[in-house]
Design a protein around this motif. Structure first.
Motif, PDB file in Angstrom:
ATOM      1  N   THR A 323      12.814   8.827   5.130  1.00 50.71           N
ATOM      2  CA  THR A 323      11.834   9.671   4.357  1.00 50.71           C
ATOM      3  C   THR A 323      12.440  11.204   4.189  1.00 50.71           C
ATOM      4  O   THR A 323      12.844  11.609   5.559  1.00 50.71           O
ATOM      5  CB  THR A 323      10.377  10.062   4.495  1.00 50.71           C
ATOM      6  N   THR A 338      11.545   8.695  -0.320  1.00 55.13           N
ATOM      7  CA  THR A 338      11.788   7.556   0.775  1.00 55.13           C
ATOM      8  C   THR A 338      12.506   6.169   0.083  1.00 55.13           C
ATOM      9  O   THR A 338      12.106   5.886  -0.711  1.00 55.13           O
ATOM     10  CB  THR A 338      10.407   7.013   1.419  1.00 55.13           C
ATOM     11  N   SER A 449       1.014  16.974   5.384  1.00 54.65           N
ATOM     12  CA  SER A 449       0.036  15.969   5.045  1.00 54.65           C
ATOM     13  C   SER A 449      -0.167  16.490   3.491  1.00 54.65           C
ATOM     14  O   SER A 449      -0.545  17.647   3.355  1.00 54.65           O
ATOM     15  CB  SER A 449      -1.140  15.845   5.794  1.00 54.65           C
ATOM     16  N   ILE A 475      -0.045  11.083   1.871  1.00 54.92           N
ATOM     17  CA  ILE A 475       0.822  10.937   2.631  1.00 54.92           C
ATOM     18  C   ILE A 475       1.127  11.863   3.635  1.00 54.92           C
ATOM     19  O   ILE A 475       0.428  13.056   3.826  1.00 54.92           O
ATOM     20  CB  ILE A 475       2.533  10.820   2.047  1.00 54.92           C
ATOM     21  N   HIS A 477       3.671  13.214   7.065  1.00 61.79           N
ATOM     22  CA  HIS A 477       5.007  13.137   7.469  1.00 61.79           C
ATOM     23  C   HIS A 477       5.384  14.278   8.557  1.00 61.79           C
ATOM     24  O   HIS A 477       5.078  15.325   8.275  1.00 61.79           O
ATOM     25  CB  HIS A 477       5.954  13.254   6.278  1.00 61.79           C
ATOM     26  N   PRO A 503       3.734   2.449   8.848  1.00 60.13           N
ATOM     27  CA  PRO A 503       4.953   2.985   7.987  1.00 60.13           C
ATOM     28  C   PRO A 503       5.898   1.861   7.733  1.00 60.13           C
ATOM     29  O   PRO A 503       6.197   1.049   8.876  1.00 60.13           O
ATOM     30  CB  PRO A 503       5.258   4.268   8.916  1.00 60.13           C
ATOM     31  N   THR A 507      10.816   6.588  11.037  1.00 61.34           N
ATOM     32  CA  THR A 507      11.320   7.760  10.314  1.00 61.34           C
ATOM     33  C   THR A 507      11.024   8.154   8.718  1.00 61.34           C
ATOM     34  O   THR A 507      11.513   8.830   8.004  1.00 61.34           O
ATOM     35  CB  THR A 507      12.958   7.837  10.290  1.00 61.34           C
ATOM     36  N   THR A 508       9.790   7.418   8.444  1.00 60.67           N
ATOM     37  CA  THR A 508       9.346   7.439   7.067  1.00 60.67           C
ATOM     38  C   THR A 508       8.056   8.142   7.288  1.00 60.67           C
ATOM     39  O   THR A 508       7.231   8.234   8.180  1.00 60.67           O
ATOM     40  CB  THR A 508       9.191   6.346   6.485  1.00 60.67           C
ATOM     41  N   TRP A 509       7.423   8.322   5.679  1.00 61.00           N
ATOM     42  CA  TRP A 509       5.991   9.176   6.002  1.00 61.00           C
ATOM     43  C   TRP A 509       4.991   7.791   6.059  1.00 61.00           C
ATOM     44  O   TRP A 509       5.292   6.697   6.439  1.00 61.00           O
ATOM     45  CB  TRP A 509       5.839   9.595   4.311  1.00 61.00           C
ATOM     46  N   GLU A 531       1.043  14.998  14.910  1.00 63.31           N
ATOM     47  CA  GLU A 531       2.363  14.537  15.268  1.00 63.31           C
ATOM     48  C   GLU A 531       2.083  13.186  16.334  1.00 63.31           C
ATOM     49  O   GLU A 531       0.948  13.121  16.901  1.00 63.31           O
ATOM     50  CB  GLU A 531       3.372  15.220  15.720  1.00 63.31           C
TER      51      GLU A 531
END
Length: 559
Positions: A323, A338, A449, A475, A477, A503, A507-509, A531
Motif C-alpha cells: 500500500t 494497493t 483509518s 481501511i 493503514h 491483510p 505492508t498493505t492496508w 499500530e
C-alpha cells in the motif's frame, strides 16, 4: 487616458491571438510530437518557485477537489495543473499584448508603415526566447528523458517561427486599430470622424475574435482527437504487457480470510488503471527500455551500468503486496492504493558493486529531475527495499515509473523515485526534491483509518437476536508497522472493536468491518486504529505538511 485605453485593447488582442496560438502549439504537439510550451513553462515554475508556494498550490488543489467532489484526486489534480499551465501561458500573451499596445501608443508619436512589423519581432524575441529556452531545458536539457518528441533542432526552429508569427500578428493588429495618419492630399478631404474610427475598430475586433475562436476550436478539437489515442495506447500497452508476462497468480493471498468487507468498501486490491499517480511533470517521462541503463557509481569498487534484462535475469525476483500513499493525502483522501510490486532486493544489487566502508547514503536520481537520498544502513537491514520493475505482474507503465522505481517500506511516495537512471553511493546525505521544499526528511507513513461505507442498504437481521445490523467498513493503514486493532465510535459513545480482515501482506492496508446495531435517526460514526506494537493512531488533527495528515475520520448519516 490614451495609453490606458491602448493597454486594455492590447490585453484583449493578446487574449485573442494567444488562445489560437496555444491551440496551434497543442495541435503540433499531438500531430508531430513538437514540445508544448505551456506545460514546459508550468513544469519549470514548479522547479524554481519557493517550496511554500508549491505547497500552498498543492494544498489548495486538494482542498478544492475534495470540497467540490471533482473526482479522483490525482487525475483531477493533473488536469488542474495542465489548465494552470495553459492559463499561465495565456496570461503571458495577454501581458505582452497590453505592453506592446501601451508602449507604441505612448512612444509612437509619428507612426508609419515601417513600424508595422518591427515591434512584433521585438516582442517575439523578448517573450519567445525565454520560453523557448525554458522549453529546451525541460524537454531536451541534461537528464531529460522525453523520447516521444521531435528532434531538438526541428523543435527550436518551429517554436522560433511560431513565436515570430504571433509577435508580428500582435504588431499588425495594433497598426490596424491605430493606423498611421494618411499623407495630406493636394485637395483636402474630410478626415473620418471619431465615431467612424471606433466603428472600424469594433468591426476589426469582432472579426479578429471570430477568427480566433474558429482557430482555437479547430486546433484544440483536432488536438484532442489525436490526444485520445493516448488512452487507447495505454489500454494496448497493458494488454500487450499482460500477454507477454508469465502466468500471473490467480486470486489474492487472503482469499480465504474469514472477515468479509462490508458491501461498498473500496477494492482491497487497486486495479492498475486506478492506482493514484503523483509526479513533478505535466506529462510522464517516456523512456526507451532497450536504451535505458541504471548507473551505479560513487564509493564502490566496481561501478556498473545495468540493463533492465540484467536486473530481471541476474537476481532473484521479489514480490510484495504494497500500500503506497502520498504525503499530501488528507485524512480519508484517495491518494492511496494497493498493488503487487515485483523487483530485486537493492541489497543484493549493491553487493555486486563492492560498497566502500565510508559510504553511508544512496543518492537516487531520476529522468524527470527528481532525486532522493536513502540511508544505506536501512537498505542493508531490510531486504524488502527493492528496485521495482513490475506492478501487478507486468512491466511498469510509463506513468508509474517505467522502467524502474524504488520501493522503501513504511515511507510515503515522496521518498520513492520513479524513472530511476542513477544511484550514487555517497558518504554524505543530500536533501531530496521535496525535502528541499520543506517536507519531512524521513516521511514515515502516519497511521490512519477511514470509514468507506455505512451500508444501510445491506442491513440484515442478526441470526442470534433478530436485531437489525448495518455493516460499516473501511481501511486502516500504518505503513509496514501493521494494524493490531480498529475501533468504531457512534455518536460520541464508547469505542468498540471492529473485525479485521487478514491483510494481503504486512505492508498493505487492513480491511475492517463493524456490524452496528441499527437505530433510526441521524448518527455520527468515527474510527481509529492501533499500530501493530500497540501505538495508538494520532487523534489530533494536523495538515499534510510537513509529515503527513493525522486525525480521526468521521462521517454523519441519516438512517
Amino acid at each position: 487616458m490614451r495609453t490606458t485605453s491602448a493597454l486594455l485593447t492590447g490585453a484583449l488582442v493578446g487574449l485573442m491571438l494567444t488562445a489560437p496560438f496555444i491551440a496551434v502549439l497543442y495541435l503540433a504537439d499531438q500531430a508531430a510530437s513538437l514540445p508544448f510550451v505551456p506545460y514546459a513553462l508550468f513544469d519549470w515554475l514548479g522547479r524554481v518557485l519557493p517550496g511554500d508556494v508549491i505547497t500552498r498550490v498543492i494544498d489548495g488543489m486538494v482542498t478544492v477537489i475534495h470540497e467540490f467532489d471533482l473526482g479522483e484526486t490525482s487525475s483531477t489534480a493533473k488536469t488542474i495543473e495542465n489548465w494552470m499551465g495553459l492559463l499561465t501561458f495565456l496570461a503571458v500573451g495577454v501581458a505582452a499584448g497590453a505592453g506592446l499596445f501601451a508602449a507604441r501608443r505612448a512612444f509612437d508619436a509619428r507612426p508609419d508603415e515601417r513600424t508595422r512589423t518591427a515591434p512584433g519581432v521585438v516582442v517575439a524575441i523578448l517573450v519567445g526566447l525565454p520560453l523557448i529556452l525554458i522549453t529546451r531545458h525541460i524537454v531536451y536539457g541534461e537528464g531529460a528523458a522525453f523520447t516521444e518528441v521531435a528532434p531538438e533542432g526541428t523543435a527550436l526552429v518551429w517554436l522560433a517561427l511560431a513565436f515570430l508569427v504571433w509577435g508580428i500578428a500582435l504588431s499588425r493588429a495594433y497598426s490596424r486599430l491605430y493606423p498611421a495618419p494618411a499623407a495630406a492630399p493636394v485637395v483636402s478631404a474630410p478626415a473620418p470622424d471619431s465615431a467612424v474610427r471606433r466603428l472600424n475598430r469594433r468591426q476589426f475586433l469582432i472579426e479578429l475574435g471570430g477568427a480566433s475562436a474558429a482557430i482555437t476550436v479547430i486546433g484544440a478539437g483536432v488536438g484532442e482527437l489525436l490526444a485520445s489515442r493516448e488512452e487507447r495506447d495505454l489500454e494496448a500497452t497493458i494488454k500487450a504487457r499482460r500477454e507477454a508476462a508469465e502466468a500471473i497468480p490467480a486470486g489474492l493471498p487472503n482469499a480465504d480470510a474469514a472477515v468479509e468487507p462490508a458491501p461498498g468498501t473500496r477494492p482491497e486490491y487497486t486495479p492498475l488503471e486506478d492506482h493514484y499517480r503523483i509526479d513533478i511533470n505535466s506529462r510522464p517521462v517516456e523512456i526507451d527500455g532497450a536504451e535505458w541503463r541504471l548507473r551505479i557509481h560513487g564509493r564502490v569498487d566496481q561501478p556498473v551500468e545495468l540493463t533492465l534484462d540484467d536486473l530481471v535475469t541476474r537476481y532473484a525476483p521479489r514480490d510484495q503486496y504494497v500500500t503506497l500513499a502520498c504525503i499530501s493525502n488528507p485524512v480519508a483522501g484517495d491518494l492511496i492504493s494497493t498493488t503487487r510490486w515485483t523487483g530485486v532486493s537493492l541489497r543484493d544489487v549493491l553487493a555486486d558493486t563492492g560498497v566502500q566502508p565510508e559510504a553511508a547514503y544512496l543518492l537516487v536520481r531520476s529522468a524527470d529531475g527528481f532525486h532522493e537520498s536513502v540511508d544505506l544502513a536501512l537498505v542493508e537491514d531490510d531486504p524488502r527495499i527493492m528496485l521495482t520493475y513490475q506492478w501487478d505482474g507486468i512491466a511498469l507503465l510509463p506513468q508509474h515509473g517505467y522502467p524502474l522505481r524504488i520501493y522503501i517500506p513504511d515511507r510515503y511516495g515522496m521518498k520513492q523515485p520513479k524513472w530511476i537512471t542513477e544511484i550514487e553511493v555517497a558518504r554524505d546525505e543530500e536533501a531530496g526534491y521535496w525535502v528541499e521544499r520543506g517536507w519531512d526528511a524521513v516521511a514515515q507513513m502516519r497511521a490512519t483509518s477511514v470509514i468507506d461505507v455505512v451500508a444501510a442498504d445491506a442491513a440484515y437481521a442478526d441470526p442470534a437476536t433478530g436485531a437489525m445490523r448495518v455493516p460499516i467498513g473501511g481501511i486502516a493503514h500504518a505503513g509496514a508497522r501493521g494494524v493490531s486493532r480498529v475501533e468504531v465510535r457512534v455518536d460520541g459513545g464508547e469505542w468498540t472493536a471492529a473485525q479485521l480482515r487478514a491483510p494481503l501482506s504486512e505492508t498493505t492496508w487492513v480491511i475492517w468491518r463493524y456490524d452496528w446495531p441499527f437505530a433510526e435517526g441521524e448518527h455520527t460514526f468515527a474510527v481509529r486504529c492501533v499500530e501493530g506494537d500497540g501505538t495508538p493512531q494520532i487523534e489530533e488533527r494536523a495538515s499534510t505538511k510537513p509529515s503527513g495528515a493525522t486525525g480521526i475520520h468521521s462521517v454523519s448519516r441519516t438512517l
